[in-house]
Design a protein around this motif. Structure first.
Motif, PDB file in Angstrom:
ATOM      1  N   SER A  31      -7.037  11.057  -1.905  1.00 38.87           N
ATOM      2  CA  SER A  31      -7.387  11.844  -0.721  1.00 38.87           C
ATOM      3  C   SER A  31      -6.207  11.908   0.243  1.00 38.87           C
ATOM      4  CB  SER A  31      -8.613  11.255  -0.040  1.00 38.87           C
ATOM      5  OG  SER A  31      -8.350   9.939   0.344  1.00 38.87           O
ATOM      6  N   GLN A  32      -6.239  12.935   1.042  1.00 42.52           N
ATOM      7  CA  GLN A  32      -5.155  13.242   1.977  1.00 42.52           C
ATOM      8  C   GLN A  32      -4.901  12.093   2.956  1.00 42.52           C
ATOM      9  OE1 GLN A  32      -3.478  16.080   2.032  1.00 42.52           O
ATOM     10  NE2 GLN A  32      -2.284  15.532   3.818  1.00 42.52           N
ATOM     11  N   GLN A  33      -3.653  11.845   3.254  1.00 46.38           N
ATOM     12  CA  GLN A  33      -3.273  10.812   4.225  1.00 46.38           C
ATOM     13  C   GLN A  33      -2.317  11.440   5.224  1.00 46.38           C
ATOM     14  OE1 GLN A  33      -2.832   7.417   4.934  1.00 46.38           O
ATOM     15  NE2 GLN A  33      -4.549   6.673   3.747  1.00 46.38           N
ATOM     16  N   GLY A  34      -2.725  11.513   6.452  1.00 48.60           N
ATOM     17  CA  GLY A  34      -1.813  12.037   7.464  1.00 48.60           C
ATOM     18  C   GLY A  34      -1.291  13.398   7.081  1.00 48.60           C
ATOM     19  N   SER A  35       0.006  13.588   7.268  1.00 53.54           N
ATOM     20  CA  SER A  35       0.572  14.908   7.014  1.00 53.54           C
ATOM     21  C   SER A  35       1.321  14.964   5.682  1.00 53.54           C
ATOM     22  CB  SER A  35       1.517  15.273   8.156  1.00 53.54           C
ATOM     23  OG  SER A  35       2.486  14.260   8.285  1.00 53.54           O
ATOM     24  N   GLU A  48      -2.524  -3.435  -4.988  1.00 52.83           N
ATOM     25  CA  GLU A  48      -2.836  -2.153  -4.371  1.00 52.83           C
ATOM     26  C   GLU A  48      -1.574  -1.557  -3.758  1.00 52.83           C
ATOM     27  OE1 GLU A  48      -5.957  -2.449  -1.506  1.00 52.83           O
ATOM     28  OE2 GLU A  48      -5.877  -0.335  -1.020  1.00 52.83           O
ATOM     29  N   LEU A  50       0.161   2.148  -2.003  1.00 55.35           N
ATOM     30  CA  LEU A  50      -0.081   3.476  -1.443  1.00 55.35           C
ATOM     31  C   LEU A  50       1.230   4.237  -1.499  1.00 55.35           C
ATOM     32  CD1 LEU A  50      -1.483   5.605   0.437  1.00 55.35           C
ATOM     33  CD2 LEU A  50      -0.810   4.176   2.340  1.00 55.35           C
ATOM     34  N   THR A  52       3.133   7.864  -0.702  1.00 49.30           N
ATOM     35  CA  THR A  52       3.047   9.180  -0.068  1.00 49.30           C
ATOM     36  C   THR A  52       4.309   9.966  -0.393  1.00 49.30           C
ATOM     37  OG1 THR A  52       3.717   7.997   1.904  1.00 49.30           O
ATOM     38  CG2 THR A  52       1.502   8.865   1.886  1.00 49.30           C
ATOM     39  N   PHE A  54       6.662  13.359   0.515  1.00 49.05           N
ATOM     40  CA  PHE A  54       7.003  14.460   1.399  1.00 49.05           C
ATOM     41  C   PHE A  54       8.038  15.307   0.691  1.00 49.05           C
ATOM     42  CE2 PHE A  54       5.249  11.476   4.295  1.00 49.05           C
ATOM     43  CZ  PHE A  54       4.641  12.242   5.258  1.00 49.05           C
ATOM     44  N   ARG A  57      11.654  19.172   0.794  1.00 51.51           N
ATOM     45  CA  ARG A  57      11.896  19.656   2.144  1.00 51.51           C
ATOM     46  C   ARG A  57      13.373  19.520   2.467  1.00 51.51           C
ATOM     47  NH1 ARG A  57       9.578  14.669   5.824  1.00 51.51           N
ATOM     48  NH2 ARG A  57      11.045  13.127   5.098  1.00 51.51           N
ATOM     49  N   GLU A  75      11.666   4.923  -0.593  1.00 54.43           N
ATOM     50  CA  GLU A  75      11.670   3.796   0.339  1.00 54.43           C
ATOM     51  C   GLU A  75      10.449   2.943   0.054  1.00 54.43           C
ATOM     52  OE1 GLU A  75      12.309   4.708   4.515  1.00 54.43           O
ATOM     53  OE2 GLU A  75      13.749   6.224   3.873  1.00 54.43           O
ATOM     54  N   TYR A 124       7.553   7.506  -0.389  1.00 51.36           N
ATOM     55  CA  TYR A 124       7.376   6.292   0.413  1.00 51.36           C
ATOM     56  C   TYR A 124       6.316   5.416  -0.232  1.00 51.36           C
ATOM     57  CZ  TYR A 124       9.833   9.003   3.972  1.00 51.36           C
ATOM     58  OH  TYR A 124      10.749   9.745   4.642  1.00 51.36           O
ATOM     59  N   GLN A 126       4.126   1.995  -0.071  1.00 50.42           N
ATOM     60  CA  GLN A 126       3.642   0.879   0.742  1.00 50.42           C
ATOM     61  C   GLN A 126       2.912  -0.070  -0.202  1.00 50.42           C
ATOM     62  OE1 GLN A 126       3.599   0.406   4.143  1.00 50.42           O
ATOM     63  NE2 GLN A 126       4.563   2.321   4.727  1.00 50.42           N
ATOM     64  N   LEU A 128       0.388  -2.708  -0.443  1.00 47.74           N
ATOM     65  CA  LEU A 128      -0.647  -3.260   0.422  1.00 47.74           C
ATOM     66  C   LEU A 128      -1.079  -4.641  -0.048  1.00 47.74           C
ATOM     67  CD1 LEU A 128      -2.877  -0.084   0.789  1.00 47.74           C
ATOM     68  CD2 LEU A 128      -1.034  -0.816   2.262  1.00 47.74           C
TER      69      LEU A 128
ATOM     70  N   GLY B  62     -11.614  14.295   4.406  1.00 49.06           N
ATOM     71  CA  GLY B  62     -11.340  12.866   4.359  1.00 49.06           C
ATOM     72  C   GLY B  62      -9.896  12.525   4.622  1.00 49.06           C
ATOM     73  N   GLY B  63      -9.155  13.437   5.228  1.00 47.21           N
ATOM     74  CA  GLY B  63      -7.751  13.147   5.511  1.00 47.21           C
ATOM     75  C   GLY B  63      -7.454  13.285   6.978  1.00 47.21           C
ATOM     76  N   GLY B  64      -6.197  13.101   7.325  1.00 47.75           N
ATOM     77  CA  GLY B  64      -5.773  13.278   8.702  1.00 47.75           C
ATOM     78  C   GLY B  64      -6.134  12.097   9.568  1.00 47.75           C
ATOM     79  N   GLY B  65      -5.786  12.186  10.831  1.00 50.13           N
ATOM     80  CA  GLY B  65      -6.111  11.132  11.768  1.00 50.13           C
ATOM     81  C   GLY B  65      -5.041  10.066  11.827  1.00 50.13           C
ATOM     82  N   SER B  99       6.011   7.329   6.275  1.00 48.59           N
ATOM     83  CA  SER B  99       5.168   8.489   6.023  1.00 48.59           C
ATOM     84  C   SER B  99       4.404   8.915   7.275  1.00 48.59           C
ATOM     85  CB  SER B  99       4.204   8.200   4.885  1.00 48.59           C
ATOM     86  OG  SER B  99       3.404   7.105   5.195  1.00 48.59           O
ATOM     87  N   ALA B 153      -0.439   6.359   9.409  1.00 45.54           N
ATOM     88  CA  ALA B 153      -0.352   7.774   9.745  1.00 45.54           C
ATOM     89  C   ALA B 153      -0.525   7.899  11.244  1.00 45.54           C
ATOM     90  CB  ALA B 153      -1.438   8.558   9.023  1.00 45.54           C
TER      91      ALA B 153
END
Lengths: 264, 339, 283
Positions: A31-35, A48, A50, A52, A54, A57, A75, A124, A126, A128, B62-65, B99, B153
């Motif tokens: 599922s989406q995490q941040g941007s 575990e 994580l 991400t 980007f 770009r 990283e 990136y 992480q 956990l 379920g994303g963002g924030g 990130s 995030a």
């Protein structure tokens, strides 16, 4: 070290109740995490990570771009509470740099970087939680995250760790087993069956090596099925979401028209 | 603080809609509304206390924030030889995942991490908030409580989220029970001494055993008794502060800014309140971030307002944390019954 | 600092086409190593190792220290590798490059983590005195395959080194000067050798052992194997690069086994020669 735990008992069970060739529970969350453009939380048992993504770009440092392909930048950050003992690792720690360099060089030939000249793909990682098999969890999570980000790759990269207890090969070692046994990590590309990554750091006889090496290759194929399922699930979810959202905005009117037609 | 750069037009647009009557925000909130906060405690099994907090996750995808992971870890420190402090100490560290701030270079990220660490550490490590059960043996051993926070995030208002996550993780922290052991120089007591006497010269054996014990009379160590739970909760856990960031946009102010709103408010006022039970409310930290000026009279009303918002936030958080405790206890009990 | 120029297109094509015919620019066979030249210094534990024009100096010294409380019965081994711009203009003195990280980590894995030296034999007095071995590796010139050269230099230096004899009476530790009593060699579990194979983008080109600098820059992946003459692998590292078939990797491992045996014979012989010339010096 803690009290001596039997790594493989007479009944053929390991300390966590698994069989010799049994992999740990794997759970994948894309599922989406941040941007981020793509991300994946992957759990192998208690390990575990994580990841991400980007990109592709524009690079933060223009001087580092290459004119004919994209640069991959990795990283790795290990959280201080990911192990039993709290330890803060600086970002310039050699082990972390090595892990990052390994991930980078594993994916460089797999990602089709030539499609994105003068750009950068940031990975990136992480960490956990750690309970053995850090490298293979990182590689698998990165594969999935890259797929989620829609970055073209020639194939999946599926990694599995393996070890030997006296003469018995084991797969997917926990921290406890890793501390006691010679172990290695193998990453395969399931379509061709070729190997992109082999990392062995402990003393092991050549004949044993061949045995686990082959076994880990097969386990990689099994893992591939699981990863593929996760990607398919995600895609079908996305397609469903697209379909519902395409229907809704034009909602009322069009539906009525359709009904009219049906009446004819 | 680090915010995505926004264009002048965008900034004016956001500012004027915030100042409109009635004020408008992109996500339909009123000026004083917080986004939905999701909180879960006990997420890191290897830590003594942990919490994962998400503020403003969109319910559909379920994303963002803004997402924060917080964990506390206890370590034994030696007061005499190690870096320990009598009565224990608290160290707070904030790490920002690249990130969360994809536009920042690694140096800028380090600076941001340092800034956030300073704010959190200075506030939480203040003696007024110090929990009294961090000592193990007076003048000998003490706990080092390290609070690690990770910004996974950032979609605005990271500071409020950090404080909330820190509070939740500290609330969740269990300090292992310790039992001090004293060596007593009692003569002819232990079976050990008997064995020594039997072995060799009786007098010498007894003496040497006695001697070592005499030396250690003062010295003491501790042990961890077996007990059904992981330990007792941290003392004074209702004291841990909450933070509200007032984003000032004269003549109004608004709470819980998203990243683009953060970029368009020139001045932020950071207020951290602690609401201990049976004691008057105290202001733990106050910071003005950004360039701008404030009249003293304004300040007074802002403080009063801030306290009100913080109290609401505090009560909501407290209720949630108690809920979490119940939820986890039920789960633990369920597991126990299963066995 | 300006990066050194990458090989030109004609250079690249020439190398690839000659490799396709199993010819190497320095006249070696694809699976032939440059013969290592080992020069021993006047001191024990000082070795200069040269693979063609790649040159590395390794030096071992020992001193007595108090062991850390968590490992009171083990000696300490630390490895310092210095990759200064002197070796090649590619090494910068600032932040370590990926290549440097790989070399230092590999040295650490091959020479320390694989239990080369029996650490318990370095303990003099439990919890009080242990030997601290310091292996310093200076890279003088990089003409390709720096890693194998450094590992070989490091391992030979450890084999060559002899520590002073110590005598323990009660709590009293006496260190005998080499002139009084003959120093003793380190007790070693095994002698691993590091072998690097280079792969090229064109799958028809066979892998080459011990790549030269040009071959290394134009390669599409390295496979590094560290193993001893007893057919025990210590490190296998293939991080990325062109994907290889599993059988190919096992074949290369098989080749490495034979090469390690040859190398071991050579090193043993050199050490023996040097020691034969040296016994006269020790009174």
């Amino acid at each position: 070290m803690s009290s001596r735990v039997e790594i493989l008992n007479d009944g053929g069970y390991r300390s966590d109740g698994r069989r010799q060739y049994e992999l740990r529970d794997i759970s994948i969350d894309t599922s989406q995490q941040g941007s981020a453009d793509g991300c994946c939380t992957l759990r192998h048992g208690l390990t575990e990570v994580l990841v991400t993504i980007f990109g592709p770009r524009e690079a933060k440092m223009r001087s580092q771009t290459l004119h004919d392909r994209a640069v991959i930048n990795v990283e790795v950050n290990v959280l201080p509470f990911s192990t039993g003992e709290r330890r803060r690792r600086a970002r310039a720690d050699r082990r972390i740099l090595e892990l990052a360099a390994t991930i980078k060089s594993t994916f460089e030939p797999v990602v089709q970087t030539a499609l994105y000249p003068r750009s950068q793909v940031d990975i990136y990682v992480q960490v956990l939680q750690q309970d053995g098999g850090l490298l293979h969890a990182c590689v698998n999570a990165t594969t999935l995250a890259l797929i989620c980000a829609g970055i073209p790759m020639t194939d999946f990269v599926c990694a599995v760790s393996g070890g030997v207890h006296s003469t018995e090969p084991l797969l997917d070692l926990t921290m406890l087993e890793e501390n006691d046994l010679p172990h290695m990590t193998v990453a395969v590309m399931p379509r061709t069956g070729k190997v992109t990554l082999v990392a062995l750091e402990t003393r092991l006889h050549v004949d044993r090596f061949a045995e686990i090496f082959k076994l880990a290759g097969e386990a990689g194929q099994a893992l591939h099925k699981e990863m593929k399922r996760a990607v398919r699930n995600r895609t079908s979810r996305l397609v469903d979401a697209m379909e519902t959202s395409m229907k809704q905005p034009v909602g009322g009117e069009r539906d009525v028209v359709m009904e009219d037609r049906m009446d004819f | 603080m680090a915010t995505a750069s926004i264009s002048k037009a965008e900034r004016t647009y956001i500012q004027s809609s915030l100042q409109a009557n009635p004020p408008l925000r992109a996500d339909g909130r009123s000026l004083l509304d917080y986004r939905t906060v999701f909180l879960e405690t006990g997420v890191a099994p290897l830590a003594n206390g942990s919490a994962r907090l998400n503020m403003g996750k969109s319910p559909q995808e379920g994303g963002g924030g803004t997402e924060i992971l917080a964990a506390t870890k206890l370590e034994v420190e030696d007061v005499e030889t190690g870096g320990g402090v009598d009565g224990g100490r608290l160290v707070c560290t904030v790490t920002c995942s690249p990130s969360a701030y994809p536009q920042l270079s690694s140096n800028a990220l380090d600076e941001l991490q340092y800034d956030l660490t300073t704010v959190l550490h200075q506030t939480l490590a203040h003696p007024a908030l110090h929990p009294c059960n961090l000592g193990i043996l007076p003048r000998k051993k003490a706990w080092l409580l390290s609070v690690d926070l990770v910004v996974l995030a950032d979609a605005g208002n990271a500071l409020d989220a950090l404080f909330m996550a820190a509070r939740a993780a500290l609330w969740d922290t269990k300090v292992p029970r310790t039992r001090p052991i004293q060596y007593q120089g009692r003569r002819g007591g232990g079976a050990n001494e008997d064995a020594m006497e039997a072995e060799g010269d009786p007098a010498a054996g007894a003496r040497s055993a006695f001697d070592t014990r005499d030396m250690k009379r003062d010295a003491a160590d501790f042990e961890l008794p077996d007990y059904w739970d992981e330990g007792e909760v941290l003392d004074g856990r209702d004291r841990w502060p909450v933070c509200v960031t007032l984003n000032l946009l004269p003549p109004t102010h608004f709470l819980d800014a998203t990243s683009s709103e953060e970029g368009s408010a020139p001045v932020k006022l950071l207020l951290t309140f602690s609401f201990p039970s049976n004691q008057p409310t105290s202001l733990q930290a106050m910071r003005m971030i950004g360039s701008g000026e404030l009249l003293l009279a304004q300040m007074k009303s802002l403080l009063a307002d801030g306290e009100k918002y913080a109290r609401d936030l505090f009560q909501a958080l407290e209720a949630k944390l108690r809920d979490e405790d119940v939820r986890r206890n039920v789960k633990a009990r369920g597991k126990f019954a299963m066995r | 600092m300006p990066r050194p120029p990458s090989p030109s297109i004609p250079e690249k094509e020439f190398l690839y086409s000659s490799l396709k015919q199993s010819l190497r620019l320095d006249g070696r066979n694809p699976l032939e190593m440059r013969t290592p030249a080992l020069t021993f210094g006047p001191e024990l534990g000082w070795v200069e190792c040269a693979l063609g024009k790649t040159r590395v100096i390794a030096q071992v010294d020992a001193k007595m220290v108090k062991p850390p409380p968590e490992r009171p019965l083990e000696g300490i081994i630390s490895i310092h590798s210095e990759l200064s711009p002197m070796a090649s203009s590619e090494y910068d003195s600032g932040r370590p490059s990926d290549e440097e990280v790989t070399i230092t980590r590999m040295l650490d894995k091959v020479l320390r983590r694989s239990d080369v030296v029996d650490k318990e034999s370095l303990c003099v007095l439990a919890g009080q005195r242990v030997w601290h071995l310091r292996l310093t590796i200076h890279c003088l010139a990089d003409a390709g395959n720096m890693l194998d050269c450094s590992c070989l230099a490091g391992i030979v230096a450890l084999r060559h080194f002899r520590r002073p004899e110590v005598e323990v009476v009660g709590d009293e530790v006496t260190v005998h000067h080499p002139s009084e009593r003959a120093p003793v060699p380190l007790s070693m579990h095994h002698t691993p050798y590091c072998l690097t194979f280079a792969y090229f983008p064109d799958a028809t080109i066979l892998p080459v052992l011990d790549p030269s600098h040009l071959e290394q820059t134009l390669s599409a992946g390295l496979l590094t194997i560290a193993l001893n003459a007893q057919r025990e692998l210590c490190v296998v590292q293939k991080a990325g690069g062109v994907p290889l078939a599993p059988d190919e990797i096992l074949r290369i491992v098989g080749i490495a086994v034979d090469k390690a045996k040859e190398l071991d014979k050579l090193v043993e012989q050199k050490l023996k020669e040097d020691w034969a010339g040296r016994t006269v010096e020790v009174r």
